[in-house]
Design a protein around this motif. Structure first.
Motif, PDB file in Angstrom:
ATOM      1  N   ILE A 188       7.854  -3.846   2.883  1.00 37.17           N
ATOM      2  CA  ILE A 188       9.052  -2.895   2.426  1.00 37.17           C
ATOM      3  C   ILE A 188       8.555  -1.749   1.713  1.00 37.17           C
ATOM      4  O   ILE A 188       7.617  -1.712   0.943  1.00 37.17           O
ATOM      5  CB  ILE A 188       9.790  -3.891   1.349  1.00 37.17           C
ATOM      6  CG1 ILE A 188      10.258  -5.325   1.838  1.00 37.17           C
ATOM      7  CG2 ILE A 188      11.039  -3.079   0.661  1.00 37.17           C
ATOM      8  CD1 ILE A 188      10.997  -5.875   0.692  1.00 37.17           C
ATOM      9  N   LEU A 189       9.283  -0.778   2.151  1.00 38.59           N
ATOM     10  CA  LEU A 189       8.854   0.755   1.755  1.00 38.59           C
ATOM     11  C   LEU A 189       9.644   0.924   0.360  1.00 38.59           C
ATOM     12  O   LEU A 189      10.662   0.255   0.025  1.00 38.59           O
ATOM     13  CB  LEU A 189       9.253   1.750   2.716  1.00 38.59           C
ATOM     14  CG  LEU A 189       8.509   1.649   4.061  1.00 38.59           C
ATOM     15  CD1 LEU A 189       9.012   2.987   4.759  1.00 38.59           C
ATOM     16  CD2 LEU A 189       6.866   1.814   3.774  1.00 38.59           C
ATOM     17  N   PRO A 190       9.069   1.735  -0.728  1.00 43.94           N
ATOM     18  CA  PRO A 190       9.817   1.999  -1.673  1.00 43.94           C
ATOM     19  C   PRO A 190      11.275   2.385  -1.602  1.00 43.94           C
ATOM     20  O   PRO A 190      11.592   3.076  -0.497  1.00 43.94           O
ATOM     21  CB  PRO A 190       9.075   3.152  -2.252  1.00 43.94           C
ATOM     22  CG  PRO A 190       7.760   3.122  -1.708  1.00 43.94           C
ATOM     23  CD  PRO A 190       7.962   2.712  -0.297  1.00 43.94           C
ATOM     24  N   PRO A 191      12.222   1.973  -2.455  1.00 42.50           N
ATOM     25  CA  PRO A 191      13.400   2.739  -2.553  1.00 42.50           C
ATOM     26  C   PRO A 191      13.602   3.960  -2.470  1.00 42.50           C
ATOM     27  O   PRO A 191      12.482   4.830  -3.009  1.00 42.50           O
ATOM     28  CB  PRO A 191      14.450   2.132  -3.832  1.00 42.50           C
ATOM     29  CG  PRO A 191      13.257   0.861  -4.109  1.00 42.50           C
ATOM     30  CD  PRO A 191      12.039   1.051  -3.730  1.00 42.50           C
ATOM     31  N   VAL A 192      14.651   4.753  -2.054  1.00 41.56           N
ATOM     32  CA  VAL A 192      14.266   6.194  -1.953  1.00 41.56           C
ATOM     33  C   VAL A 192      14.319   7.066  -3.077  1.00 41.56           C
ATOM     34  O   VAL A 192      13.508   7.876  -3.243  1.00 41.56           O
ATOM     35  CB  VAL A 192      15.979   6.663  -1.436  1.00 41.56           C
ATOM     36  CG1 VAL A 192      15.935   8.169  -1.553  1.00 41.56           C
ATOM     37  CG2 VAL A 192      16.137   6.461   0.351  1.00 41.56           C
ATOM     38  N   ARG A 252      20.702  -4.393   1.506  1.00 38.55           N
ATOM     39  CA  ARG A 252      19.959  -4.837   0.456  1.00 38.55           C
ATOM     40  C   ARG A 252      18.517  -5.279   0.639  1.00 38.55           C
ATOM     41  O   ARG A 252      17.876  -5.194  -0.519  1.00 38.55           O
ATOM     42  CB  ARG A 252      20.852  -5.688  -0.349  1.00 38.55           C
ATOM     43  CG  ARG A 252      22.343  -4.878  -0.656  1.00 38.55           C
ATOM     44  CD  ARG A 252      23.161  -6.154  -1.395  1.00 38.55           C
ATOM     45  NE  ARG A 252      24.388  -5.771  -1.722  1.00 38.55           N
ATOM     46  CZ  ARG A 252      25.172  -6.370  -2.475  1.00 38.55           C
ATOM     47  NH1 ARG A 252      25.173  -7.728  -2.664  1.00 38.55           N
ATOM     48  NH2 ARG A 252      26.486  -5.963  -2.975  1.00 38.55           N
ATOM     49  N   GLY A 253      18.143  -5.575   1.911  1.00 38.00           N
ATOM     50  CA  GLY A 253      16.836  -6.014   2.167  1.00 38.00           C
ATOM     51  C   GLY A 253      15.832  -4.830   2.091  1.00 38.00           C
ATOM     52  O   GLY A 253      14.524  -5.139   2.217  1.00 38.00           O
ATOM     53  N   GLY A 254      16.343  -3.661   2.023  1.00 38.32           N
ATOM     54  CA  GLY A 254      15.297  -2.448   2.034  1.00 38.32           C
ATOM     55  C   GLY A 254      15.085  -1.960   3.200  1.00 38.32           C
ATOM     56  O   GLY A 254      15.272  -2.410   4.317  1.00 38.32           O
ATOM     57  N   THR A 255      14.326  -0.892   3.146  1.00 36.64           N
ATOM     58  CA  THR A 255      13.481  -0.475   4.381  1.00 36.64           C
ATOM     59  C   THR A 255      12.251  -0.901   4.671  1.00 36.64           C
ATOM     60  O   THR A 255      11.498  -0.849   3.804  1.00 36.64           O
ATOM     61  CB  THR A 255      13.489   1.163   4.447  1.00 36.64           C
ATOM     62  OG1 THR A 255      15.056   1.772   4.160  1.00 36.64           O
ATOM     63  CG2 THR A 255      12.826   1.777   5.641  1.00 36.64           C
ATOM     64  N   ARG A 256      12.169  -1.358   5.920  1.00 35.45           N
ATOM     65  CA  ARG A 256      10.843  -2.386   6.168  1.00 35.45           C
ATOM     66  C   ARG A 256      10.200  -1.689   7.385  1.00 35.45           C
ATOM     67  O   ARG A 256      10.815  -0.819   8.199  1.00 35.45           O
ATOM     68  CB  ARG A 256      11.227  -3.783   6.510  1.00 35.45           C
ATOM     69  CG  ARG A 256      11.937  -4.511   5.360  1.00 35.45           C
ATOM     70  CD  ARG A 256      12.302  -5.848   5.834  1.00 35.45           C
ATOM     71  NE  ARG A 256      12.851  -6.683   4.509  1.00 35.45           N
ATOM     72  CZ  ARG A 256      11.783  -7.343   4.041  1.00 35.45           C
ATOM     73  NH1 ARG A 256      10.924  -7.535   3.956  1.00 35.45           N
ATOM     74  NH2 ARG A 256      12.910  -7.997   2.957  1.00 35.45           N
ATOM     75  N   MET A 267       0.806  -1.223   0.015  1.00 31.24           N
ATOM     76  CA  MET A 267      -0.030  -0.064  -0.033  1.00 31.24           C
ATOM     77  C   MET A 267       0.711   1.226  -0.022  1.00 31.24           C
ATOM     78  O   MET A 267       0.503   2.312   0.518  1.00 31.24           O
ATOM     79  CB  MET A 267      -1.001   0.046   1.301  1.00 31.24           C
ATOM     80  CG  MET A 267      -1.825  -1.300   1.384  1.00 31.24           C
ATOM     81  SD  MET A 267      -2.975  -1.011  -0.187  1.00 31.24           S
ATOM     82  CE  MET A 267      -3.818  -2.514  -0.081  1.00 31.24           C
ATOM     83  N   THR A 268       2.028   1.132  -0.590  1.00 29.42           N
ATOM     84  CA  THR A 268       2.989   2.271  -0.549  1.00 29.42           C
ATOM     85  C   THR A 268       2.594   3.522  -1.432  1.00 29.42           C
ATOM     86  O   THR A 268       3.159   4.428  -1.308  1.00 29.42           O
ATOM     87  CB  THR A 268       4.613   1.741  -0.639  1.00 29.42           C
ATOM     88  OG1 THR A 268       4.436   1.235  -2.068  1.00 29.42           O
ATOM     89  CG2 THR A 268       4.941   0.748   0.234  1.00 29.42           C
ATOM     90  N   GLN A 269       1.658   3.023  -2.133  1.00 23.17           N
ATOM     91  CA  GLN A 269       1.186   4.524  -3.007  1.00 23.17           C
ATOM     92  C   GLN A 269       0.191   5.075  -2.452  1.00 23.17           C
ATOM     93  O   GLN A 269      -0.026   6.579  -2.917  1.00 23.17           O
ATOM     94  CB  GLN A 269       0.301   3.690  -4.474  1.00 23.17           C
ATOM     95  CG  GLN A 269      -0.728   2.975  -4.047  1.00 23.17           C
ATOM     96  CD  GLN A 269      -0.937   1.598  -3.541  1.00 23.17           C
ATOM     97  OE1 GLN A 269       0.259   0.999  -3.406  1.00 23.17           O
ATOM     98  NE2 GLN A 269      -2.069   0.793  -3.529  1.00 23.17           N
ATOM     99  N   THR A 299      -2.634  -0.131   7.505  1.00 22.58           N
ATOM    100  CA  THR A 299      -2.307  -0.005   6.004  1.00 22.58           C
ATOM    101  C   THR A 299      -1.033  -0.683   5.668  1.00 22.58           C
ATOM    102  O   THR A 299      -0.889  -1.354   4.677  1.00 22.58           O
ATOM    103  CB  THR A 299      -2.450   1.292   5.182  1.00 22.58           C
ATOM    104  OG1 THR A 299      -3.870   1.834   5.774  1.00 22.58           O
ATOM    105  CG2 THR A 299      -2.709   1.437   3.821  1.00 22.58           C
ATOM    106  N   LEU A 300      -0.067  -0.095   6.360  1.00 19.73           N
ATOM    107  CA  LEU A 300       1.487  -0.528   6.287  1.00 19.73           C
ATOM    108  C   LEU A 300       1.529  -1.627   7.338  1.00 19.73           C
ATOM    109  O   LEU A 300       1.174  -1.361   8.710  1.00 19.73           O
ATOM    110  CB  LEU A 300       2.513   0.356   6.192  1.00 19.73           C
ATOM    111  CG  LEU A 300       2.447   1.308   5.012  1.00 19.73           C
ATOM    112  CD1 LEU A 300       3.439   2.319   5.127  1.00 19.73           C
ATOM    113  CD2 LEU A 300       2.751   0.421   3.718  1.00 19.73           C
ATOM    114  N   VAL A 301       1.932  -2.724   7.125  1.00 22.59           N
ATOM    115  CA  VAL A 301       2.042  -3.707   8.214  1.00 22.59           C
ATOM    116  C   VAL A 301       3.541  -4.105   8.590  1.00 22.59           C
ATOM    117  O   VAL A 301       4.451  -3.822   7.655  1.00 22.59           O
ATOM    118  CB  VAL A 301       1.471  -5.045   7.957  1.00 22.59           C
ATOM    119  CG1 VAL A 301      -0.083  -4.817   7.802  1.00 22.59           C
ATOM    120  CG2 VAL A 301       1.747  -5.691   6.778  1.00 22.59           C
TER     121      VAL A 301
END
Length: 435
Positions: free
Chosen positions: A31-35, A67-71, A1-3, A25-27
């Motif tokens: 993973i959040l979108p890359p910067v 590399r696993g991203g921002t969560r 639901m990052t949009q 909405t975000l659980v």
């Protein structure tokens, strides 16, 4: 639901993410979108997106996984040193000293003076201050030092950083690092810059990188580094001092937690002309974690800032505790217990290292509380296999600053309190788990 993330400023974007997390909405784990992607999605500068993610990380809403991203962070408790609760497994990852090798309190309690201390009196017991000065001064190159007493090493480091930094300042931390230092920097709103540790201590390249990143403080453990157990070599310390000579106002905090138990001579990054420094020596490893007292030797300016950070809060460490600590540190019987403890940790670690070497696993025999064992494979997988065999250990990932989850190969094992038979069983089970 990052949009659904919105905003044009870092604060607005961070607040939008927090609202989405609050509403579910975000659980946790999402993973959040890359910067770069988020910046393009919101039509904002990349630096704005970076700042928003930093605010979220500082607030504990998100966590970075390389590399696993921002969560989105979960509600699980942060990893802490000490015994694990609610487990039937044999805990060999606690990092605790042996309670049987803590000097008894009764003789020291009997020697305490009973005069009450009142408001306005000196915050440090005069006899303890003199003893502490005699203990620390020979190991510091600068001649002019002040002595402060805090409620343990973590309390000292937190207050030292708060007195020298502002939110979002960069702090150099060893990588891998002591868990409490990681939490202190994160909760203080500072930016952690990792300084890799090898067999001789912080690498010169790691220190240079941290300084290039503008760190205003570094936290280091020259002896028995937690979790690796590494003691910095004199040659490495000299090389790092040369690098730091051009940065005399970077606050150097040395956490010499293993002081009285270390077989190696003290080494230091603090050169004779360095202007901001603190040598922190807690008594928790040899007098027990519940003593909650640390000696802090600093330059006069840092001592003044530290006193300011103490004044609105606890103000001083109980003089009863200070006198009790001094009694234990100076009583011959207690000193013998501490000496026996130092020998015990070194001997038991060496015995277990020999068992591993005989089974084809290299392990350093260090005079530290725990051993840092390179399994040569996924530490997560090894620890899961050990759990099936009844053991609970800690993986490298818990102590890492900037690595992807599951990438570590080391496990930290606290084995000094195991019997010979238990050590052999653990060594066999570790080999089986690796294979």
């Amino acid at each position: 639901m990052t949009q659904h993330i919105t905003g044009t400023t870092a604060a607005d974007i961070a607040e939008s993410v927090r609202a989405l997390v609050d509403r579910g909405t975000l659980v946790p784990g999402e993973i959040l979108p890359p910067v770069r992607t988020l910046a393009e999605q919101l039509n904002v500068n990349r630096n704005t997106a970076v700042a928003a993610y930093r605010l979220l990380s500082q607030a504990g809403v998100t966590s970075s996984h390389g590399r696993g991203g921002t969560r989105v962070a979960g509600s699980a408790r942060s990893a802490q040193d000490g015994y694990a609760h609610d487990t039937v497994l044999r805990d060999v990852g606690s990092g605790n000293p042996d309670p049987r090798l803590i000097p008894p309190l009764a003789p020291a309690l009997a020697a305490l003076a009973d005069r009450p201390v009142m408001y306005g009196e000196p915050t440090i017991d005069a006899a303890l201050e003199q003893w502490a000065r005699n203990w620390c001064a020979p190991d510091l190159a600068p001649a002019d030092i002040g002595i402060t007493v805090t409620s343990g090493a973590v309390d000292a480091i937190e207050r030292l950083l708060a007195g020298a930094l502002v939110r979002d300042d960069a702090v150099g931390l060893e990588d891998p690092c002591f868990l409490a230092s990681i939490h202190t920097v994160k909760l203080g709103g500072y930016r952690a810059v990792g300084m890799p540790v090898d067999a001789e201590g912080i690498t010169p390249a790691g220190l240079r990188h941290a300084l290039d990143q503008g760190v205003r403080a570094i936290v280091t453990t020259p002896r028995a580094q937690n979790p690796t157990g590494v003691t910095m070599s004199p040659q490495r310390a000299a090389e790092l001092r040369d690098i730091l000579a051009a940065h005399p106002y970077v606050l150097i905090i040395e956490d010499d937690h293993f002081s009285m138990l270390a077989s190696e001579a003290p080494v230091s990054l603090i050169g004779p002309d360095h202007q901001r420094f603190a040598l922190v020596r807690s008594v928790s490893k040899f007098l027990g974690p519940d003593m909650g007292l640390a000696i802090v030797a600093t330059d006069p300016h840092t001592q003044s800032r530290l006193a300011m950070r103490l004044s609105p809060g606890t103000t001083w460490v109980s003089h009863i505790l200070q006198r009790l600590t001094l009694s234990q540190l100076t009583m011959p019987a207690a000193q013998r217990v501490v000496a026996d403890a130092a020998q015990h940790y070194a001997t038991r670690n060496a015995a277990f290292a020999d068992l591993l070497i005989a089974r084809g696993i290299a392990a350093p025999a260090l005079s530290a509380i725990s051993l840092w064992v390179d399994t040569g494979t996924s530490a997560d997988a090894v620890v899961r296999e050990l759990m099936k065999r009844g053991w609970l250990a800690r993986t490298e990932d818990e102590f890492a600053l900037n690595r992807s989850p599951g990438s570590g190969t080391h496990v930290r094992l606290t084995v000094h309190d195991l019997s010979d038979d238990d050590q052999r069983q653990l060594a066999d089970d570790l080999v089986a788990s690796v294979r």
